[in-house]
Structures are given as C-alpha cells and as structure tokens.
Design a protein around this motif. Structure first.
Motif, PDB file in Angstrom:
ATOM      1  N   ARG A 258     -17.627  -4.308   3.788  1.00  0.00           N
ATOM      2  CA  ARG A 258     -17.570  -4.325   5.088  1.00  0.00           C
ATOM      3  C   ARG A 258     -15.342  -4.256   5.663  1.00  0.00           C
ATOM      4  NH1 ARG A 258     -18.355  -9.337   3.843  1.00  0.00           N
ATOM      5  NH2 ARG A 258     -16.780  -9.457   2.943  1.00  0.00           N
ATOM      6  N   GLU A 259     -14.811  -3.956   4.528  1.00  0.00           N
ATOM      7  CA  GLU A 259     -13.150  -3.495   4.254  1.00  0.00           C
ATOM      8  C   GLU A 259     -13.434  -2.214   4.511  1.00  0.00           C
ATOM      9  OE1 GLU A 259      -9.529  -4.122   1.731  1.00  0.00           O
ATOM     10  OE2 GLU A 259     -11.418  -4.590   0.802  1.00  0.00           O
ATOM     11  N   VAL A 260     -14.023  -1.888   4.310  1.00  0.00           N
ATOM     12  CA  VAL A 260     -14.296  -0.244   4.846  1.00  0.00           C
ATOM     13  C   VAL A 260     -14.111  -0.352   6.220  1.00  0.00           C
ATOM     14  CG1 VAL A 260     -15.244   2.264   4.419  1.00  0.00           C
ATOM     15  CG2 VAL A 260     -14.740   0.693   3.001  1.00  0.00           C
ATOM     16  N   LYS A 261     -15.153  -0.837   6.512  1.00  0.00           N
ATOM     17  CA  LYS A 261     -15.854  -0.423   8.390  1.00  0.00           C
ATOM     18  C   LYS A 261     -14.382  -1.518   9.002  1.00  0.00           C
ATOM     19  CE  LYS A 261     -19.175  -1.873  11.264  1.00  0.00           C
ATOM     20  NZ  LYS A 261     -20.991  -2.958  11.344  1.00  0.00           N
ATOM     21  N   ILE A 262     -13.851  -2.664   8.521  1.00  0.00           N
ATOM     22  CA  ILE A 262     -12.571  -3.586   9.325  1.00  0.00           C
ATOM     23  C   ILE A 262     -11.652  -2.273   9.377  1.00  0.00           C
ATOM     24  CG2 ILE A 262     -11.227  -5.043   9.111  1.00  0.00           C
ATOM     25  CD1 ILE A 262     -13.341  -6.357   8.800  1.00  0.00           C
ATOM     26  N   MET A 263     -10.982  -1.731   8.322  1.00  0.00           N
ATOM     27  CA  MET A 263      -9.591  -0.438   7.845  1.00  0.00           C
ATOM     28  C   MET A 263      -9.840   0.593   9.200  1.00  0.00           C
ATOM     29  SD  MET A 263      -8.942  -1.203   4.498  1.00  0.00           S
ATOM     30  CE  MET A 263      -7.904  -0.017   4.515  1.00  0.00           C
ATOM     31  N   ARG A 264     -11.976   1.132   9.317  1.00  0.00           N
ATOM     32  CA  ARG A 264     -12.159   2.078  10.295  1.00  0.00           C
ATOM     33  C   ARG A 264     -11.979   2.187  11.399  1.00  0.00           C
ATOM     34  NH1 ARG A 264     -16.577   5.549   6.117  1.00  0.00           N
ATOM     35  NH2 ARG A 264     -14.912   6.742   5.718  1.00  0.00           N
ATOM     36  N   ARG A 265     -12.537   0.806  11.467  1.00  0.00           N
ATOM     37  CA  ARG A 265     -12.330   0.298  13.192  1.00  0.00           C
ATOM     38  C   ARG A 265     -10.774  -0.400  13.564  1.00  0.00           C
ATOM     39  NH1 ARG A 265     -15.706  -2.989  16.581  1.00  0.00           N
ATOM     40  NH2 ARG A 265     -14.159  -3.983  17.908  1.00  0.00           N
ATOM     41  N   LEU A 266      -9.947  -0.354  13.025  1.00  0.00           N
ATOM     42  CA  LEU A 266      -8.307  -0.654  13.136  1.00  0.00           C
ATOM     43  C   LEU A 266      -8.051   0.532  13.631  1.00  0.00           C
ATOM     44  CD1 LEU A 266      -7.938  -3.210  10.519  1.00  0.00           C
ATOM     45  CD2 LEU A 266      -7.443  -3.566  12.622  1.00  0.00           C
ATOM     46  N   ALA A 267      -8.135   1.659  12.564  1.00  0.00           N
ATOM     47  CA  ALA A 267      -7.428   2.654  12.984  1.00  0.00           C
ATOM     48  C   ALA A 267      -5.913   2.938  12.466  1.00  0.00           C
ATOM     49  CB  ALA A 267      -8.261   3.487  14.331  1.00  0.00           C
ATOM     50  N   GLY A 268      -5.671   2.010  11.862  1.00  0.00           N
ATOM     51  CA  GLY A 268      -4.021   1.950  11.718  1.00  0.00           C
ATOM     52  C   GLY A 268      -2.793   0.697  12.121  1.00  0.00           C
ATOM     53  N   ALA A 269      -4.121   0.352  13.019  1.00  0.00           N
ATOM     54  CA  ALA A 269      -3.426  -0.134  13.977  1.00  0.00           C
ATOM     55  C   ALA A 269      -2.651  -1.245  12.977  1.00  0.00           C
ATOM     56  CB  ALA A 269      -4.513  -1.348  14.732  1.00  0.00           C
ATOM     57  N   GLY A 270      -1.697  -1.816  13.334  1.00  0.00           N
ATOM     58  CA  GLY A 270      -0.337  -3.047  12.571  1.00  0.00           C
ATOM     59  C   GLY A 270      -0.304  -2.667  11.356  1.00  0.00           C
TER      60      GLY A 270
ATOM     61  N   GLN B 188      -0.455  -8.546  16.487  1.00  0.00           N
ATOM     62  CA  GLN B 188      -0.617  -8.258  17.543  1.00  0.00           C
ATOM     63  C   GLN B 188      -1.960  -7.557  17.902  1.00  0.00           C
ATOM     64  OE1 GLN B 188       1.797  -8.171  20.454  1.00  0.00           O
ATOM     65  NE2 GLN B 188       0.204  -8.996  22.373  1.00  0.00           N
ATOM     66  N   GLU B 189      -1.924  -6.492  17.064  1.00  0.00           N
ATOM     67  CA  GLU B 189      -2.721  -4.976  17.817  1.00  0.00           C
ATOM     68  C   GLU B 189      -3.853  -4.932  16.252  1.00  0.00           C
ATOM     69  OE1 GLU B 189       0.011  -1.464  15.534  1.00  0.00           O
ATOM     70  OE2 GLU B 189       1.669  -1.904  16.975  1.00  0.00           O
ATOM     71  N   VAL B 190      -3.791  -5.691  15.264  1.00  0.00           N
ATOM     72  CA  VAL B 190      -4.938  -5.930  14.609  1.00  0.00           C
ATOM     73  C   VAL B 190      -5.754  -7.041  15.550  1.00  0.00           C
ATOM     74  CG1 VAL B 190      -5.923  -7.006  12.521  1.00  0.00           C
ATOM     75  CG2 VAL B 190      -3.823  -5.690  12.491  1.00  0.00           C
ATOM     76  N   HIS B 191      -5.634  -7.976  15.779  1.00  0.00           N
ATOM     77  CA  HIS B 191      -5.610  -8.485  16.997  1.00  0.00           C
ATOM     78  C   HIS B 191      -6.491  -8.471  17.677  1.00  0.00           C
ATOM     79  CE1 HIS B 191      -3.854 -12.402  15.449  1.00  0.00           C
ATOM     80  NE2 HIS B 191      -4.774 -12.116  13.958  1.00  0.00           N
TER      81      HIS B 191
ATOM     82  N   VAL C   9      -9.614 -10.956  12.899  1.00  0.00           N
ATOM     83  CA  VAL C   9      -9.321 -11.775  12.396  1.00  0.00           C
ATOM     84  C   VAL C   9      -9.043 -11.352  10.901  1.00  0.00           C
ATOM     85  CG1 VAL C   9      -8.130 -14.418  11.717  1.00  0.00           C
ATOM     86  CG2 VAL C   9      -9.227 -12.933  13.772  1.00  0.00           C
ATOM     87  N   HIS C  10      -7.089 -11.298   9.779  1.00  0.00           N
ATOM     88  CA  HIS C  10      -7.118 -10.499   8.441  1.00  0.00           C
ATOM     89  C   HIS C  10      -7.684 -12.609   7.626  1.00  0.00           C
ATOM     90  CE1 HIS C  10      -5.171 -10.178   5.467  1.00  0.00           C
ATOM     91  NE2 HIS C  10      -4.819  -8.895   5.565  1.00  0.00           N
TER      92      HIS C  10
ATOM     93  N   ASP D 154      -4.524  -4.772   2.672  1.00  0.00           N
ATOM     94  CA  ASP D 154      -5.443  -5.677   2.009  1.00  0.00           C
ATOM     95  C   ASP D 154      -6.456  -6.710   3.040  1.00  0.00           C
ATOM     96  OD1 ASP D 154      -7.726  -7.656   1.050  1.00  0.00           O
ATOM     97  OD2 ASP D 154      -6.069  -8.100  -0.401  1.00  0.00           O
ATOM     98  N   PHE D 155      -7.277  -5.428   3.225  1.00  0.00           N
ATOM     99  CA  PHE D 155      -8.595  -6.615   4.772  1.00  0.00           C
ATOM    100  C   PHE D 155      -9.711  -7.222   3.817  1.00  0.00           C
ATOM    101  CE2 PHE D 155      -5.284  -4.461   7.085  1.00  0.00           C
ATOM    102  CZ  PHE D 155      -5.139  -5.353   7.939  1.00  0.00           C
ATOM    103  N   GLY D 156      -9.562  -7.070   2.741  1.00  0.00           N
ATOM    104  CA  GLY D 156     -11.201  -7.136   1.875  1.00  0.00           C
ATOM    105  C   GLY D 156     -11.247  -9.199   2.832  1.00  0.00           C
ATOM    106  N   LEU D 157     -10.501  -9.707   3.352  1.00  0.00           N
ATOM    107  CA  LEU D 157     -11.311 -11.334   4.010  1.00  0.00           C
ATOM    108  C   LEU D 157     -11.047 -11.132   5.602  1.00  0.00           C
ATOM    109  CD1 LEU D 157      -9.713 -13.746   1.150  1.00  0.00           C
ATOM    110  CD2 LEU D 157     -12.033 -12.751   1.101  1.00  0.00           C
ATOM    111  N   ALA D 158     -11.183 -10.326   5.554  1.00  0.00           N
ATOM    112  CA  ALA D 158     -10.635  -9.623   7.713  1.00  0.00           C
ATOM    113  C   ALA D 158     -12.102 -10.021   8.008  1.00  0.00           C
ATOM    114  CB  ALA D 158     -10.038  -8.487   7.368  1.00  0.00           C
ATOM    115  N   ARG D 159     -12.114 -10.389   9.239  1.00  0.00           N
ATOM    116  CA  ARG D 159     -13.487 -10.850  10.145  1.00  0.00           C
ATOM    117  C   ARG D 159     -13.271 -10.717  11.591  1.00  0.00           C
ATOM    118  NH1 ARG D 159     -15.053 -11.674   5.460  1.00  0.00           N
ATOM    119  NH2 ARG D 159     -16.320 -12.643   4.368  1.00  0.00           N
TER     120      ARG D 159
END
Length: 186
Positions: free
Chosen positions: A72-84, A134-137, A142-143, A168-173
């Motif tokens: 989940r964390e890897v997927k979310i971080m790839r989705r973010l692509a550096g945002a935030g 705001q960029e993450v959202h 949600v972190h 640290d996006f381990g708990l992000a959803r």
C-alpha cells in the motif's frame, strides 16, 4: 523491482524462518546500495541511509508481517509522484519486502523548531507545510500519521527554510478508507 542479482537464497535458521531479514537485504543488495547509517525505526520497519547509483537514498526495510502495508505504501508513494515533497520510489522489492526512495534530508520539523527561529520563519514553514499537505490531498491521499517527525525541512546554507517534505506514508489511505486501530497494549 529489485535487480535479479539481488535476489539470492535467503539464509534460514533451523526452523526454516528467514534469519535477520534487514541484514539479508543490506548484505545481498550490496552491489546496488551501500548502507551508510540507520535513519529510524518504526512499527512497520526500519529506514537506512544508503548510497544507491551514486546518490544518497533511503532504504526502508519492512517487517515481513507488514507486507500488505508495504504494498500500500509503495502504491501511494508512486501515486503521489513527489507531491508534498514525498520521496520518490526508485526501486521496490516485494519479495523482501523493501524499497529504495529519494533521501529528503535530516532536519525534522521538531528539530527545526527547537532551534531558535524568528516568528516570520516559523510562519513560512507552516505555510510550506500547508501547501505540501494540500498537494498530498489533491492526489487523493490522506496521510493519517502527520507529526513533526514525519515532516522534513529543507534549509539553505544560512539555516533558512526553503521547502518541506512529508514522509512516511505507511498509514496513508485514500479518502473514505478506514484505518484500523488497535487498542494500546498494557
């Protein structure tokens, strides 16, 4: 994915359980990353400063029992692509599970504010953090664990803030997804 030469037979104890997974990852990926020092340890695993392809990077080694959280964390971080200011995933090895990401610095928000800062400097950092959040959202994340240790502050040669990184996006959803919490032990 990890390079094929990095996946070798894992050392096993008498019971067949992998012995010291963190050491395995660090020792058997030596052709690709050199461990410089430990950066931190949390509920899901440990993070190390490594040299990877000639650059300083962070290696997160996740506990085998937290493989779902790793995915989940890897997927979310790839989705973010550096945002935030989020780190970029450079390589992931789900078999271990571990991933290498860009290194975002060493000055945590709490360390930054413990140094005597002018009021205007504090306001600037808070504004930078609000923009990063705001960029993450805006990326649909949600972190769920935003705290001073999960925010790094970029500073220039004079110690003035130039940017922030949410880490640290381990708990992000995704919005609307629940975070299952356990009762505290004790």
């Amino acid at each position: 994915m990890c390079p094929p030469s990095a996946i070798k037979e894992r050392p096993r104890g008498e019971s067949g359980v992998i012995v010291n997974l963190k050491a395995y990852v660090l020792l058997h990926c030596v052709d690709y990353c050199k461990c410089l020092r430990a950066l931190g340890k949390g509920a899901c695993g440990s993070v190390f400063l490594v040299s990877y392809s000639g650059a300083s990077c962070a290696l997160k080694v996740v506990k085998a029992s937290k493989k779902t959280a790793f995915t989940r964390e890897v997927k979310i971080m790839r989705r973010l692509a550096g945002a935030g200011g989020a780190p970029l995933v450079l390589a992931a090895c789900p078999e271990m599970p571990a991933f290498i990401m860009t290194y975002c610095g060493k000055v945590t928000l709490d360390k930054f504010f413990k140094q005597k800062q002018e009021f205007g400097t504090c306001i600037k950092v808070v504004r930078l953090l609000a923009k990063a959040l705001q960029e993450v959202h805006a990326k649909g994340v949600v972190h769920c664990d935003l705290k001073s240790n999960n925010v790094l502050v970029d500073v220039d040669a004079d110690g003035k803030p130039t940017g922030v990184h949410i880490i640290d996006f381990g708990l992000a959803r995704r919005p609307g997804k629940s975070l299952k919490m356990r009762a505290p032990e004790g």
